[in-house]
Design a protein around this motif. Sequence first.
Motif, PDB file in Angstrom:
ATOM      1  N   LYS A 330       0.835  -1.198   0.000  1.00 13.82           N
ATOM      2  CA  LYS A 330       0.000   0.000   0.000  1.00 13.82           C
ATOM      3  C   LYS A 330       0.877   1.257   0.000  1.00 13.82           C
ATOM      4  O   LYS A 330       0.589   2.241  -0.691  1.00 13.82           O
ATOM      5  CB  LYS A 330      -0.905  -0.027   1.243  1.00 13.82           C
ATOM      6  CG  LYS A 330      -2.166   0.757   1.070  1.00 13.82           C
ATOM      7  CD  LYS A 330      -3.078   0.549   2.269  1.00 13.82           C
ATOM      8  CE  LYS A 330      -4.098   1.671   2.295  1.00 13.82           C
ATOM      9  NZ  LYS A 330      -4.734   1.806   3.583  1.00 13.82           N
ATOM     10  N   GLU A 334       0.537   3.998  -2.897  1.00 17.66           N
ATOM     11  CA  GLU A 334      -0.035   5.298  -2.518  1.00 17.66           C
ATOM     12  C   GLU A 334       1.002   6.402  -2.387  1.00 17.66           C
ATOM     13  O   GLU A 334       0.743   7.552  -2.752  1.00 17.66           O
ATOM     14  CB  GLU A 334      -0.802   5.167  -1.193  1.00 17.66           C
ATOM     15  CG  GLU A 334      -2.106   4.425  -1.398  1.00 17.66           C
ATOM     16  CD  GLU A 334      -2.938   4.324  -0.135  1.00 17.66           C
ATOM     17  OE1 GLU A 334      -2.551   4.902   0.897  1.00 17.66           O
ATOM     18  OE2 GLU A 334      -3.982   3.651  -0.203  1.00 17.66           O
ATOM     19  N   ASN A 335       2.188   6.070  -1.881  1.00 13.41           N
ATOM     20  CA  ASN A 335       3.170   7.133  -1.637  1.00 13.41           C
ATOM     21  C   ASN A 335       4.204   7.261  -2.740  1.00 13.41           C
ATOM     22  O   ASN A 335       4.797   8.310  -2.918  1.00 13.41           O
ATOM     23  CB  ASN A 335       3.898   6.891  -0.306  1.00 13.41           C
ATOM     24  CG  ASN A 335       2.920   6.749   0.843  1.00 13.41           C
ATOM     25  OD1 ASN A 335       1.829   7.323   0.796  1.00 13.41           O
ATOM     26  ND2 ASN A 335       3.288   5.980   1.844  1.00 13.41           N
ATOM     27  N   LYS A 338       1.555   6.472  -7.018  1.00 10.38           N
ATOM     28  CA  LYS A 338       0.459   7.448  -7.057  1.00 10.38           C
ATOM     29  C   LYS A 338      -0.366   7.406  -8.343  1.00 10.38           C
ATOM     30  O   LYS A 338      -0.953   8.409  -8.737  1.00 10.38           O
ATOM     31  CB  LYS A 338       1.008   8.871  -6.863  1.00 10.38           C
ATOM     32  CG  LYS A 338       1.708   9.063  -5.537  1.00 10.38           C
ATOM     33  CD  LYS A 338       2.303  10.459  -5.466  1.00 10.38           C
ATOM     34  CE  LYS A 338       3.116  10.631  -4.215  1.00 10.38           C
ATOM     35  NZ  LYS A 338       3.858  11.878  -4.188  1.00 10.38           N
TER      36      LYS A 338
END
Lengths: 540, 311
Positions: A330, A334-335, A338
């Motif tokens: 994750k 997500e980081n 993106k």
Amino acid sequence: MRKLMKFVLFASSLILFFLIFNCSQKLSPVESGIKTGTLHFGNQTEPQDLDPHITTGVPEFHILGSLFEGLVNLDPKDLSPLPGAAHSWEVSDDGLAYTFHLRNGARWSNGDPLKASDFVFSFQRILSPALGAEYAYMLYCIKNARDFNTSKISDFSLVGAKAPDDSTLVIELDKPTPYFLSLTAHHSFFPVNPSTILKHGKIDTRGTPWTRPGNLVGNGPFKLTSWEINKIVSVEKNPLYWDSSRVSLNTIHFYPIENNMTEERAFRTGQLHITANLPPQKISWYRQNRPEVLRIDPYLGTYYYLVNVNRKPLDNVNVRRALSLAIDRKAITENLLKGGQNPATCFTPPEAGGGYRCDSMVKFDTTEAKRLLAEAGYGPGNPLPLISLLYNTSETHHMTAQAIQQMWKKYLGIDVTLVNQEWKVYLSSTHGKNYDIARMGWVGDYDDPNSFLDMWITDGGNNRTGWSNAAYDSLIELASRTADKDSRFAIFREAEKILLSELPVIPLYFYTNVYLLHPSVKGWDPNLLNIHNLKFISLK
Amino acid sequence: MIKFILRRIFLQTLPALFLTVTVAFFLIRLAPGGPFSSEKNVSPEVLKQLNSHYGLDKPLLIQYFDYLKNICRGDLGPSFKYPGRTVAELIAEGFPVSVELGTYALLFSLLTGILAGLLAASKPGSARDFVSMIISTSGICIPSFVLGPLLVLLFGLKLGLVNVSGWNSMSDRLLPSFTLGMVYVAYIARLTRAGLLETMVQDYIRTARAKGIPERVVMLRHALRGALLPVVSFMGPAAAGLITGSFVVETIFSIPGLGRFFITAAFNRDYTMIMGTVVFYAAVIIFFNTIVDITLAILDPRLRSRLNEKT
């Protein structure tokens, strides 16, 4: 000297004036395209060729899909089969014989009638060993096709493709292949015009000029008008196409813009309606400022790490499990990335084949990872030997590898060296199993879990891990003989359970297709294969 | 003179080309991976057919001699990556674009470089000298992959004066030519400045000044002609460099030139395409250098006799 300066200033002002005058007068290509029905399509790279039996890439497929039509089309929304060159078909009870009925009056772009024998000719062509077609294996489900392609038999009449009359095509399969109809929409199944092929060479001659503008004859909704290398491929509406009344676009220009930053700038200045992709660093900006043009569609692809199970300490399944459990997927999606990618929960992307879902087994659990590593005999007193992580040159691969290197160090105390290789060198290393762990990506050729799972059978061409499991092999074999969808999916779930408990591959995330689409483009539906039949697209 | 030219061609040009072909042929084969390796597995049967079709199943030395025979006949072979095209055809399509881009870039760098050199030399050591040299030298310091997007940002995106990519209208030529030419502006400016400063202390300049001719006329009419000789000899390698070194600019502006093929062929292990472009570029560079040597030999008989002695 002053005179010279004056002259230079005068000349510069003249150029500037000319530019301002020149540019302020005209509409952008996108705006004028909406009026004239001209689609400007960012197509990434120069097409290798426009021969559906030779090409292998996605950019080529975008163009080929406009010039040719297979027996069926795929529904742009859910990828279910729609009538194409065949208006209807029947399947035998045992699922081994398909009878296709071709449209009466269907014609090639040169006016020749489209016959069932043209399809037989085309299948013979792609399966001819001398043509060296890389996608010939897509037809291996047809009876004796593999034997013909590998020169075990030389009589094509033994292959299960027959044309009893001009409008009937009968295809016999080796095994019931529930996704067979979807396969016939792939470009390897596209028909080619026999007289055109034979005018420029023999049936199995590679690289003849039959695909040039003026020579190319197709049966699709558009026909080729120009092809300037590294500049543009243009097609226009084919009035002889059976469904031409439904085709809204008049012209499509495909631009081979390789640099994704250049492509994004071209979109921003109104030169393109669609881009092939979007640089990752631009995604946040578009999310905040122009969400109406940003598209993030799910894609039938998985990004994963291959593990060489023949090498120590990776031959120990607990080590492989520990490595997989210590990855915070994750955090990566997500980081770091993106781009809307989903952390992998298993190997096959969700919804493959119209509803397949595996039991999610890929998790992030550092306590369990430490326990498994200790169980394998490694810990502070006996550290894991140094392992290497191989990837090909790319900023995304590099960033991902760095993040995972840090996670393994932080959660397991393992040291990993990163190895970056140029594309062909990297291919040579992975093909020769000369690696510990290597990054890899897989995109399904057709919408079925089989596309993701049959590659891991013992000695499978794409199984470069050294992993072998007899139970897994027999499940994949069983699935290939099972026609019922639910039963097949249950078998695949069982097989995937074995794969994910043994972990010769460590899945990381499921791909998305990130690109820019001008709001004037209508009928562009997201789908897992990123297939967009251009006959359904309009500009408003 | 003819003897000198013939010697130049047969004793230097052709051996240099032969050496280039030989080294390039064997060097590219040392690189791991082949033209048909791909992420998805290619079956051994297909691979065998492809290798046999392109003659890659023969021993390397035989392939080398076959290649030599073919290029002597002017046949550069088919491209492996683009199976429907021959290498000669791809070069014929891409090279005119690269030449056009290179010509504009050369013209731009000559005009700007000479002007900057003139400005700098007109008052050596002054602020004018300093500023012209700083601006022209910045062309070398800012790489084209930075300068190109910056120009696009300003003139394409902010001001909307030109297209950001493509090779269709005349205005599409401006930014790429400027980006490519900027690198050579500094060289030409420095050569012009040095040449002028050297010439301005010559006796004939003093004579011209003594006659009362205005300083700018002395500079433009009398000194510049002599000062430009080093620039002329620099134009050979500069022209070859501009024509063959435009890969980055072609990629940034999506220009259909030959530079893109040159680089992608290496990544694709498209052996015939790599060989074709290497041989072709080598021929272009050798051609330009030969032309410069011949021109200088015509201008300076001392050089001709020296070269004759050497060869």
